[in-house]
Each structure stands twice: as structure tokens, then as C-alpha cells.
Design a protein around this motif. Structure first.
Motif, PDB file in Angstrom:
ATOM      1  N   ILE A 159       0.855  -1.187   0.000  1.00  0.00           N
ATOM      2  CA  ILE A 159       0.000   0.000   0.000  1.00  0.00           C
ATOM      3  C   ILE A 159       0.892   1.238   0.000  1.00  0.00           C
ATOM      4  O   ILE A 159       1.694   1.426   0.917  1.00  0.00           O
ATOM      5  N   PRO A 160       0.780   2.083  -1.012  1.00  0.00           N
ATOM      6  CA  PRO A 160       1.606   3.299  -1.066  1.00  0.00           C
ATOM      7  C   PRO A 160       1.316   4.199   0.133  1.00  0.00           C
ATOM      8  O   PRO A 160       0.221   4.163   0.701  1.00  0.00           O
TER       9      PRO A 160
ATOM     10  N   LEU B   6      24.897   9.469  10.875  1.00  0.00           N
ATOM     11  CA  LEU B   6      23.726   9.757  11.700  1.00  0.00           C
ATOM     12  C   LEU B   6      22.722  10.625  10.954  1.00  0.00           C
ATOM     13  O   LEU B   6      21.510  10.399  11.023  1.00  0.00           O
ATOM     14  N   LEU B   7      23.224  11.616  10.217  1.00  0.00           N
ATOM     15  CA  LEU B   7      22.337  12.477   9.435  1.00  0.00           C
ATOM     16  C   LEU B   7      21.574  11.676   8.386  1.00  0.00           C
ATOM     17  O   LEU B   7      20.369  11.871   8.194  1.00  0.00           O
ATOM     18  N   ILE B   8      22.278  10.795   7.705  1.00  0.00           N
ATOM     19  CA  ILE B   8      21.632   9.973   6.681  1.00  0.00           C
ATOM     20  C   ILE B   8      20.577   9.077   7.316  1.00  0.00           C
ATOM     21  O   ILE B   8      19.458   8.943   6.804  1.00  0.00           O
ATOM     22  N   LYS B   9      20.916   8.480   8.454  1.00  0.00           N
ATOM     23  CA  LYS B   9      19.967   7.612   9.152  1.00  0.00           C
ATOM     24  C   LYS B   9      18.731   8.389   9.576  1.00  0.00           C
ATOM     25  O   LYS B   9      17.595   7.946   9.366  1.00  0.00           O
ATOM     26  N   LYS B  10      18.930   9.577  10.163  1.00  0.00           N
ATOM     27  CA  LYS B  10      17.799  10.371  10.635  1.00  0.00           C
ATOM     28  C   LYS B  10      16.939  10.861   9.473  1.00  0.00           C
ATOM     29  O   LYS B  10      15.714  10.940   9.576  1.00  0.00           O
ATOM     30  N   ALA B  11      17.572  11.191   8.348  1.00  0.00           N
ATOM     31  CA  ALA B  11      16.815  11.633   7.176  1.00  0.00           C
ATOM     32  C   ALA B  11      15.946  10.503   6.641  1.00  0.00           C
ATOM     33  O   ALA B  11      14.792  10.715   6.249  1.00  0.00           O
ATOM     34  N   LEU B  12      16.478   9.291   6.633  1.00  0.00           N
ATOM     35  CA  LEU B  12      15.712   8.138   6.158  1.00  0.00           C
ATOM     36  C   LEU B  12      14.563   7.808   7.105  1.00  0.00           C
ATOM     37  O   LEU B  12      13.459   7.469   6.667  1.00  0.00           O
TER      38      LEU B  12
ATOM     39  N   ASN C  77      12.061   6.921   2.496  1.00  0.00           N
ATOM     40  CA  ASN C  77      11.926   7.379   1.110  1.00  0.00           C
ATOM     41  C   ASN C  77      13.251   8.022   0.701  1.00  0.00           C
ATOM     42  O   ASN C  77      13.589   9.120   1.138  1.00  0.00           O
ATOM     43  N   ARG C  78      14.001   7.345  -0.140  1.00  0.00           N
ATOM     44  CA  ARG C  78      15.356   7.794  -0.463  1.00  0.00           C
ATOM     45  C   ARG C  78      15.372   9.093  -1.259  1.00  0.00           C
ATOM     46  O   ARG C  78      16.271   9.918  -1.084  1.00  0.00           O
ATOM     47  N   THR C  79      14.395   9.270  -2.128  1.00  0.00           N
ATOM     48  CA  THR C  79      14.343  10.500  -2.918  1.00  0.00           C
ATOM     49  C   THR C  79      14.148  11.709  -2.014  1.00  0.00           C
ATOM     50  O   THR C  79      14.846  12.726  -2.140  1.00  0.00           O
ATOM     51  N   GLN C  80      13.198  11.605  -1.071  1.00  0.00           N
ATOM     52  CA  GLN C  80      12.948  12.702  -0.141  1.00  0.00           C
ATOM     53  C   GLN C  80      14.139  12.910   0.794  1.00  0.00           C
ATOM     54  O   GLN C  80      14.500  14.045   1.113  1.00  0.00           O
TER      55      GLN C  80
ATOM     56  N   ASN D 189      18.801  -3.394   6.757  1.00  0.00           N
ATOM     57  CA  ASN D 189      17.369  -3.695   6.802  1.00  0.00           C
ATOM     58  C   ASN D 189      16.502  -2.693   6.059  1.00  0.00           C
ATOM     59  O   ASN D 189      15.276  -2.779   6.104  1.00  0.00           O
ATOM     60  N   LEU D 190      17.121  -1.740   5.367  1.00  0.00           N
ATOM     61  CA  LEU D 190      16.329  -0.787   4.589  1.00  0.00           C
ATOM     62  C   LEU D 190      15.598  -1.502   3.466  1.00  0.00           C
ATOM     63  O   LEU D 190      16.068  -2.495   2.931  1.00  0.00           O
ATOM     64  N   ARG D 191      14.429  -0.948   3.104  1.00  0.00           N
ATOM     65  CA  ARG D 191      13.676  -1.527   1.994  1.00  0.00           C
ATOM     66  C   ARG D 191      14.480  -1.393   0.716  1.00  0.00           C
ATOM     67  O   ARG D 191      15.178  -0.416   0.518  1.00  0.00           O
TER      68      ARG D 191
END
Length: 211
Positions: free
Chosen positions: A63-64, A165-171, A177-180, A209-211
Motif C-alpha cells: 500500500i503506497p 547519523l544524518l543519513i539515518k535520521k533523514a531516512l 523514502n530515499r528520494t525525499q 534492513n532498509l527496503r
């Protein structure tokens, strides 16, 4: 079972045993389980019980997120307004600017966030039409490096640690959502993808464990 990925390991095994034992009875039982994680990757990382995954993954529906379903978002908004409306007329409208604000919001926590916002906004409004200023929608906050366990400010760390940490928190902030996330971080999606692969190769559980 909501957020089945959050069940404790032992409870996952107990649920699986119960479901298997049900085959011995003449019962028509259907199990609906939800998750926002990639269960197959969790199984591979040893963080989800394979037996339960095999049992519940026969028929899966993707489900989107709510932000990608504007028609559903508008319908659900009106539904929740009707649910929480308590004025004398028994009805409440929502004006176009308010609906535009709802359609433009990111809704990180999907349906639960929308329901909470509408309930609070409706109950705190004394108008017959919900306006943009009535909507209690928080602005999307910048990703913070503040340590949740340290209320004195920013935790000191190396640049490499800060980057990770920044990359993790952004995700997390964008529900993976990698684009966002790339937009928030100000990098290309290719750069973000390369960083994720780098952390995966180093064995970082979150990135594995990322999608």
C-alpha cells in the motif's frame, strides 16, 4: 496484527505455533498483518522469525504511503471531520486552502498522523468550516543531530559519524523514502545510494534492513 515487525522474538514463535496448530481444527481463520519494514530483509538479518514470515507472506499487498494517494487523503480527511464534528449543525466543511495544505503535507506517520491532526483541529475550532489556520499541522523539521539522551545540546562526534547519523535520521524522517531523504540532505539520489551501500558493506544493521 499491526506492525508485526515489532513483535518480540519469542512472541513471534508463539504466534507461529498457534497458527500452525489451527490447521488441526475445522476453522476459517484469516490473519491480517501489517508492517512498514521489509520483512524478507529482517529474516535474512535474523531479526524476524522465518517460520512466521513464511506463514503470513503468502498474499502480500503493498500500500503506497498516504501522501501518494491524494484521492484517499481527501476522502479520509472528510471522513475524520465527520467523525469528530461536534458543532450544533452536526456537520463541518473544509475550505479549499485547508485541503491544499493537507494534500501538500508529507504525512510521515500516514493514517495515524492524519487522524490525530483532524481530531485536534476539529475539536479546537468553533467555526462551521475548517480553515487553513485551524489545521494543527507541524512544519517538517530539519534533521537534528541532538542526542535524544542529552538535553544539553549537540553531541560531539567525528564527521564520519555525523554523516552516517544524518543519513539515518533523514531516512527515518521520510519513512525510508530515499528520494525525499536525498533532497533533505542536499545530495543526489546516487550519492545517497552509494553511502547506504557503504554502510551495508560495513555491517550496519539499520542500513542492511532498509527496503
Amino acid at each position: 496484527m499491526a506492525n508485526v515487525d515489532g513483535l518480540e522474538d519469542e512472541f513471534q514463535k508463539r504466534i507461529h505455533k498457534i497458527l500452525v496448530d489451527l490447521d488441526d481444527y475445522d476453522l476459517d481463520v484469516r490473519i491480517v498483518a501489517t508492517t512498514t519494514k521489509n520483512l524478507s530483509k529482517l529474516v535474512g538479518a535474523g531479526r524476524f522469525y522465518r517460520g512466521l514470515y513464511t506463514f503470513i507472506s503468502g498474499t502480500a499487498f503493498l500500500i503506497p504511503p498516504l501522501r501518494e494517494r491524494p484521492a484517499d487523503l481527501e476522502m479520509l480527511t472528510k471522513y475524520f471531520i465527520g467523525q469528530y464534528c461536534e458543532n450544533d449543525t452536526g456537520t463541518m466543511e473544509i475550505n479549499p486552502p485547508a485541503m491544499e495544505k493537507i494534500l501538500g503535507h508529507y504525512w510521515t506517520h500516514n493514517l495515524a498522523e492524519l487522524q490525530t491532526v483532524i481530531e485536534s483541529s476539529v475539536k479546537n475550532s468553533d467555526q462551521i468550516s475548517l480553515s487553513e489556520k485551524d489545521l494543527e499541522i507541524g512544519e517538517k523539521k530539519a534533521v537534528s543531530l541532538v542526542n535524544d539522551d542529552d538535553n544539553t545540546g549537540i553531541r560531539l562526534m567525528s564527521l564520519k559519524e555525523a554523516e552516517k547519523l544524518l543519513i539515518k535520521k533523514a531516512l527515518i524522517h521520510t519513512s525510508e523514502n530515499r528520494t525525499q531523504a536525498a533532497k533533505i540532505l542536499g545530495v543526489s539520489i546516487r550519492t545517497l545510494r552509494n553511502k547506504i551501500n557503504e554502510y551495508r558493506n560495513k555491517g550496519s544493521a539499520f542500513f542492511i534492513n532498509l527496503r
